[in-house]
Design a protein around this motif. Structure first.
Motif, PDB file in Angstrom:
ATOM      1  N   GLU A   1      24.708   8.885  35.497  1.00 15.90           N
ATOM      2  CA  GLU A   1      26.014   9.510  35.623  1.00 15.90           C
ATOM      3  C   GLU A   1      25.930  10.656  36.624  1.00 15.90           C
ATOM      4  O   GLU A   1      24.853  11.213  36.861  1.00 15.90           O
ATOM      5  N   SER A   2      27.063  10.993  37.211  1.00 16.51           N
ATOM      6  CA  SER A   2      27.080  12.019  38.246  1.00 16.51           C
ATOM      7  C   SER A   2      26.816  13.395  37.656  1.00 16.51           C
ATOM      8  O   SER A   2      27.101  13.660  36.480  1.00 16.51           O
ATOM      9  N   ILE A   3      26.258  14.263  38.484  1.00 16.09           N
ATOM     10  CA  ILE A   3      25.976  15.628  38.067  1.00 16.09           C
ATOM     11  C   ILE A   3      26.202  16.545  39.264  1.00 16.09           C
ATOM     12  O   ILE A   3      26.003  16.141  40.418  1.00 16.09           O
ATOM     13  N   TYR A   4      26.666  17.746  38.996  1.00 12.87           N
ATOM     14  CA  TYR A   4      26.893  18.718  40.058  1.00 12.87           C
ATOM     15  C   TYR A   4      25.672  19.616  40.185  1.00 12.87           C
ATOM     16  O   TYR A   4      25.230  20.197  39.194  1.00 12.87           O
ATOM     17  N   PRO A   5      25.098  19.738  41.388  1.00 13.49           N
ATOM     18  CA  PRO A   5      23.900  20.562  41.563  1.00 13.49           C
ATOM     19  C   PRO A   5      24.238  22.040  41.685  1.00 13.49           C
ATOM     20  O   PRO A   5      25.408  22.422  41.813  1.00 13.49           O
ATOM     21  N   HIS A   6      23.218  22.854  41.660  1.00 15.19           N
ATOM     22  CA  HIS A   6      23.383  24.294  41.882  1.00 15.19           C
ATOM     23  C   HIS A   6      23.724  24.554  43.347  1.00 15.19           C
ATOM     24  O   HIS A   6      23.089  24.013  44.244  1.00 15.19           O
ATOM     25  N   LYS A   7      24.755  25.351  43.575  1.00 17.44           N
ATOM     26  CA  LYS A   7      25.148  25.721  44.934  1.00 17.44           C
ATOM     27  C   LYS A   7      25.573  27.182  44.963  1.00 17.44           C
ATOM     28  O   LYS A   7      26.245  27.661  44.048  1.00 17.44           O
ATOM     29  N   ILE A   8      25.197  27.867  45.993  1.00 17.76           N
ATOM     30  CA  ILE A   8      25.733  29.192  46.288  1.00 17.76           C
ATOM     31  C   ILE A   8      26.187  29.149  47.738  1.00 17.76           C
ATOM     32  O   ILE A   8      25.391  28.857  48.629  1.00 17.76           O
ATOM     33  N   GLY A   9      27.447  29.431  47.970  1.00 16.05           N
ATOM     34  CA  GLY A   9      27.910  29.354  49.349  1.00 16.05           C
ATOM     35  C   GLY A   9      29.342  29.810  49.512  1.00 16.05           C
ATOM     36  O   GLY A   9      30.008  30.251  48.570  1.00 16.05           O
ATOM     37  N   PHE A  10      29.806  29.682  50.725  1.00 15.38           N
ATOM     38  CA  PHE A  10      31.151  30.110  51.090  1.00 15.38           C
ATOM     39  C   PHE A  10      32.186  29.116  50.582  1.00 15.38           C
ATOM     40  O   PHE A  10      31.960  27.908  50.575  1.00 15.38           O
ATOM     41  N   THR A  11      33.320  29.637  50.152  1.00 13.72           N
ATOM     42  CA  THR A  11      34.430  28.787  49.743  1.00 13.72           C
ATOM     43  C   THR A  11      35.740  29.440  50.153  1.00 13.72           C
ATOM     44  O   THR A  11      35.832  30.679  50.234  1.00 13.72           O
ATOM     45  N   TRP A  12      36.718  28.638  50.434  1.00 16.89           N
ATOM     46  CA  TRP A  12      38.050  29.170  50.713  1.00 16.89           C
ATOM     47  C   TRP A  12      39.097  28.189  50.205  1.00 16.89           C
ATOM     48  O   TRP A  12      38.825  27.015  49.997  1.00 16.89           O
ATOM     49  N   GLY A  13      40.293  28.711  49.988  1.00 21.30           N
ATOM     50  CA  GLY A  13      41.354  27.864  49.476  1.00 21.30           C
ATOM     51  C   GLY A  13      42.630  28.645  49.277  1.00 21.30           C
ATOM     52  O   GLY A  13      42.823  29.724  49.861  1.00 21.30           O
ATOM     53  N   PHE A  14      43.485  28.126  48.428  1.00 18.10           N
ATOM     54  CA  PHE A  14      44.815  28.688  48.223  1.00 18.10           C
ATOM     55  C   PHE A  14      44.978  29.110  46.771  1.00 18.10           C
ATOM     56  O   PHE A  14      44.798  28.306  45.865  1.00 18.10           O
ATOM     57  N   LEU A  15      45.286  30.376  46.578  1.00 14.36           N
ATOM     58  CA  LEU A  15      45.292  30.984  45.247  1.00 14.36           C
ATOM     59  C   LEU A  15      46.719  31.261  44.779  1.00 14.36           C
ATOM     60  O   LEU A  15      47.538  31.797  45.525  1.00 14.36           O
ATOM     61  N   THR A  16      46.977  30.889  43.535  1.00 13.05           N
ATOM     62  CA  THR A  16      48.265  31.188  42.913  1.00 13.05           C
ATOM     63  C   THR A  16      48.060  32.167  41.769  1.00 13.05           C
ATOM     64  O   THR A  16      47.265  31.909  40.860  1.00 13.05           O
ATOM     65  N   LEU A  17      48.782  33.301  41.808  1.00 14.97           N
ATOM     66  CA  LEU A  17      48.738  34.294  40.731  1.00 14.97           C
ATOM     67  C   LEU A  17      50.113  34.346  40.070  1.00 14.97           C
ATOM     68  O   LEU A  17      51.048  34.936  40.608  1.00 14.97           O
ATOM     69  N   PRO A  18      50.272  33.737  38.902  1.00 18.05           N
ATOM     70  CA  PRO A  18      51.590  33.701  38.273  1.00 18.05           C
ATOM     71  C   PRO A  18      51.985  34.996  37.547  1.00 18.05           C
ATOM     72  O   PRO A  18      53.156  35.190  37.232  1.00 18.05           O
ATOM     73  N   ILE A  19      51.021  35.871  37.265  1.00 16.86           N
ATOM     74  CA  ILE A  19      51.304  37.078  36.478  1.00 16.86           C
ATOM     75  C   ILE A  19      50.715  38.308  37.160  1.00 16.86           C
ATOM     76  O   ILE A  19      49.549  38.305  37.561  1.00 16.86           O
ATOM     77  N   LYS A  20      51.513  39.365  37.283  1.00 18.05           N
ATOM     78  CA  LYS A  20      51.049  40.648  37.810  1.00 18.05           C
ATOM     79  C   LYS A  20      51.533  41.782  36.916  1.00 18.05           C
ATOM     80  O   LYS A  20      52.689  41.780  36.460  1.00 18.05           O
ATOM     81  N   ALA A  21      50.655  42.738  36.669  1.00 18.85           N
ATOM     82  CA  ALA A  21      51.020  43.952  35.918  1.00 18.85           C
ATOM     83  C   ALA A  21      50.886  45.142  36.851  1.00 18.85           C
ATOM     84  O   ALA A  21      49.812  45.378  37.417  1.00 18.85           O
ATOM     85  N   ARG A  22      51.980  45.900  37.018  1.00 17.75           N
ATOM     86  CA  ARG A  22      51.974  47.087  37.880  1.00 17.75           C
ATOM     87  C   ARG A  22      51.979  48.337  37.003  1.00 17.75           C
ATOM     88  O   ARG A  22      52.794  48.463  36.087  1.00 17.75           O
ATOM     89  N   PHE A  23      51.064  49.253  37.309  1.00 11.26           N
ATOM     90  CA  PHE A  23      50.941  50.466  36.513  1.00 11.26           C
ATOM     91  C   PHE A  23      52.065  51.455  36.849  1.00 11.26           C
ATOM     92  O   PHE A  23      52.519  51.531  37.997  1.00 11.26           O
ATOM     93  N   GLY A  24      52.469  52.185  35.843  1.00  8.81           N
ATOM     94  CA  GLY A  24      53.506  53.187  36.047  1.00  8.81           C
ATOM     95  C   GLY A  24      52.975  54.409  36.783  1.00  8.81           C
ATOM     96  O   GLY A  24      51.797  54.737  36.714  1.00  8.81           O
ATOM     97  N   ASN A  25      53.870  55.080  37.499  1.00 13.48           N
ATOM     98  CA  ASN A  25      53.526  56.326  38.192  1.00 13.48           C
ATOM     99  C   ASN A  25      54.761  57.210  38.245  1.00 13.48           C
ATOM    100  O   ASN A  25      55.798  56.887  37.661  1.00 13.48           O
ATOM    101  N   ALA A  26      54.667  58.303  38.997  1.00 15.64           N
ATOM    102  CA  ALA A  26      55.779  59.264  39.036  1.00 15.64           C
ATOM    103  C   ALA A  26      57.032  58.676  39.681  1.00 15.64           C
ATOM    104  O   ALA A  26      58.147  59.145  39.421  1.00 15.64           O
ATOM    105  N   LYS A  27      56.872  57.644  40.499  1.00 22.19           N
ATOM    106  CA  LYS A  27      58.019  57.081  41.219  1.00 22.19           C
ATOM    107  C   LYS A  27      58.541  55.779  40.628  1.00 22.19           C
ATOM    108  O   LYS A  27      59.631  55.330  40.987  1.00 22.19           O
ATOM    109  N   ALA A  28      57.748  55.156  39.740  1.00 20.71           N
ATOM    110  CA  ALA A  28      58.160  53.853  39.218  1.00 20.71           C
ATOM    111  C   ALA A  28      57.524  53.618  37.853  1.00 20.71           C
ATOM    112  O   ALA A  28      56.398  54.065  37.597  1.00 20.71           O
TER     113      ALA A  28
END
Length: 317
Positions: free
Chosen positions: A177-204
């Protein structure tokens, strides 16, 4: 700012059409596999490009290997490197020492020892002879393979590092059966962040956004040896999206982010932080301008890999 946003969006759509994938190629050459049970393989000579049908060895269960070449009715493979385990060295040296009482076994043993690690015989260890498990080896005498150094051994082990063998197609399909080997290397792609939390401050005030923030990311990936794809990613990226200025107004924002994402099969979970900037030239004041936020990602295919490095040399575990 507006031209920069348009350029980034254009790059995202072009990259999405050409680059997004799960990093898994359909090409079997160079891929890693693991045995589910023990079975025999044939010795392959990469110089003459011939399979020696008279010379068989047993491949143990849970042995990891690469596919090097596709041939008629099967595959040419090479096992992941075996490392020296001194606990096993002692056991197999004692086994070989006992066989010295037999003159025939003595000759086979003496032909196989040539190097040492300290006082340990490296080239004569990790060896179970065919006669030890009842495999007939006399049939290979007086053949061209009879001079092969390891002809009397039963199992592929430490001695087989960097050698090649032939696996029949049926055994490969039924017992591997197939197996994924150990790899360390560069990767790139497209990231989706559905949730963001913004901290309060004096202006907002503190805000909790549930919007789709889409952008391009790149970083370092650590892929683990596993039968199921699993990897850790340290990523940095840039994205564009809309932010709410107040209850009546919104604006486009350029976002810079960095964080960690873990993937198991297609499931992904991650945490990120970053800052957002809107175009001040529009005369709009925003309390979260340049202020840090925390983003959460949990779901399926939130980060699609685009390019990775090739795996390095692997070791049996």
């Amino acid at each position: 700012m507006k031209k920069l946003l348009i350029l980034l969006v254009y790059c995202l759509f072009i990259g999405q059409s050409f680059g997004q994938s799960n990093g898994k190629s359909n090409d079997i050459i160079g891929k890693s596999f693991v045995t589910k049970t023990s079975f025999s393989v044939k010795f392959y000579n990469p110089i003459s490009k011939r399979i020696d049908t008279s010379l068989s060895f047993l491949l143990k269960n849970d042995t990891k290997f690469y596919v090097y070449e596709v041939v008629d009715s099967g595959y040419i493979i090479s096992v992941w490197n075996y490392s020296v385990d001194l606990n096993k060295v002692d056991f197999y040296n004692r086994l070989a020492k006992n066989k010295l009482q037999d003159s025939v076994a003595m000759k086979s043993f003496n032909n196989n020892e040539n190097t040492t690690v300290g006082s340990k015989k490296v080239d004569s260890v990790y060896k179970i002879f065919k006669s030890d498990i009842g495999i007939e080896s006399a049939q290979i005498k007086n053949r061209t393979s009879s001079n092969f150094k390891y002809k009397d051994l039963a199992y592929i082990d430490l001695w087989a590092n960097n050698m090649q063998f032939f696996i029949p197609l049926k055994d490969f399909n039924d017992k591997c059966e197939s197996i994924y080997p150990h790899k360390i290397g560069f990767t790139w792609g497209f990231l989706t962040l559905p949730i963001k939390a913004r901290f309060g401050n004096a202006k907002a005030p503190f805000t909790f956004e549930e919007k789709i923030n889409f952008g391009i990311s790149a970083g370092v990936r650590w892929q683990r040896v596993n039968r199921v794809y699993s990897a850790s990613n340290l990523l940095g990226g840039v994205s564009v999206g809309g932010v709410k200025i107040d209850k009546d107004n919104s604006a486009s924002a350029l976002s810079f982010s960095a964080g960690y994402m873990y993937q198991y099969d297609t499931f992904q979970i991650g945490i990120f932080t970053g800052v957002d900037f809107i175009d001040k030239s529009a005369g709009v004041s925003w309390g979260h301008q340049g202020k840090p936020w925390v983003g959460f990602a949990i779901g399926f295919s939130l980060f699609g890999e685009g390019k990775t490095t090739v795996a390095g040399e692997q070791t049996q575990k």
